[in-house]
Design a protein around this motif. Sequence first.
Motif, mmCIF file in Angstrom:
data_model
loop_
_atom_site.group_PDB
_atom_site.id
_atom_site.type_symbol
_atom_site.label_atom_id
_atom_site.label_comp_id
_atom_site.label_asym_id
_atom_site.label_seq_id
_atom_site.Cartn_x
_atom_site.Cartn_y
_atom_site.Cartn_z
ATOM 1 N N GLN A 9 20.063 -8.230 47.907
ATOM 2 C CA GLN A 9 18.763 -8.519 47.296
ATOM 3 C C GLN A 9 17.775 -7.511 47.868
ATOM 4 N N GLY A 11 14.699 -6.844 46.692
ATOM 5 C CA GLY A 11 13.298 -7.224 46.520
ATOM 6 C C GLY A 11 13.214 -8.723 46.338
ATOM 7 N N VAL A 12 12.046 -9.270 46.559
ATOM 8 C CA VAL A 12 11.842 -10.718 46.514
ATOM 9 C C VAL A 12 12.232 -11.309 45.161
ATOM 10 N N THR A 13 11.927 -10.606 44.086
ATOM 11 C CA THR A 13 12.188 -11.144 42.752
ATOM 12 C C THR A 13 13.512 -10.671 42.151
ATOM 13 N N MET A 14 14.252 -9.856 42.868
ATOM 14 C CA MET A 14 15.512 -9.320 42.341
ATOM 15 C C MET A 14 16.553 -10.419 42.214
ATOM 16 N N THR A 15 17.184 -10.515 41.039
ATOM 17 C CA THR A 15 18.229 -11.502 40.811
ATOM 18 C C THR A 15 19.570 -10.867 40.457
ATOM 19 N N THR A 41 18.257 -1.515 39.770
ATOM 20 C CA THR A 41 17.562 -2.760 39.423
ATOM 21 C C THR A 41 16.544 -2.415 38.348
ATOM 22 N N ASP A 42 15.748 -3.391 37.972
ATOM 23 C CA ASP A 42 14.733 -3.121 36.953
ATOM 24 C C ASP A 42 13.642 -2.195 37.470
ATOM 25 N N LYS A 43 13.594 -1.966 38.796
ATOM 26 C CA LYS A 43 12.523 -1.146 39.364
ATOM 27 C C LYS A 43 12.980 0.144 40.028
ATOM 28 N N GLU A 67 25.073 -10.537 39.678
ATOM 29 C CA GLU A 67 24.038 -11.315 40.339
ATOM 30 C C GLU A 67 24.027 -11.001 41.827
#
Length: 76
Positions: A9, A11-15, A41-43, A67
């Motif tokens: 993980q 980042g805090v919002t990474m799923t 990831t998305d970022k 995941e």
Amino acid sequence: MSHELRVPQLGVTMTEGEITEWVVENGEAVTEGQVLYVLATDKTETEIESPAAGVIEILGKEEETYEVGTVIGRIV
């Protein structure tokens, strides 16, 4: 002793994350700190390093999304 490689993980919002490239080959000897794969990831895209030395067993496939926490390989 074997080490499981899990999707970290980052980042805090990474799923979830996508393995965009394995830098090593299945069955290859690796060293601690060596780059194993690139995770997108998305970022961002991040090079993920080996937590230990040994021989890598690759379970996760390139261009697949997993995941956070999914086992994608082992170092034995």
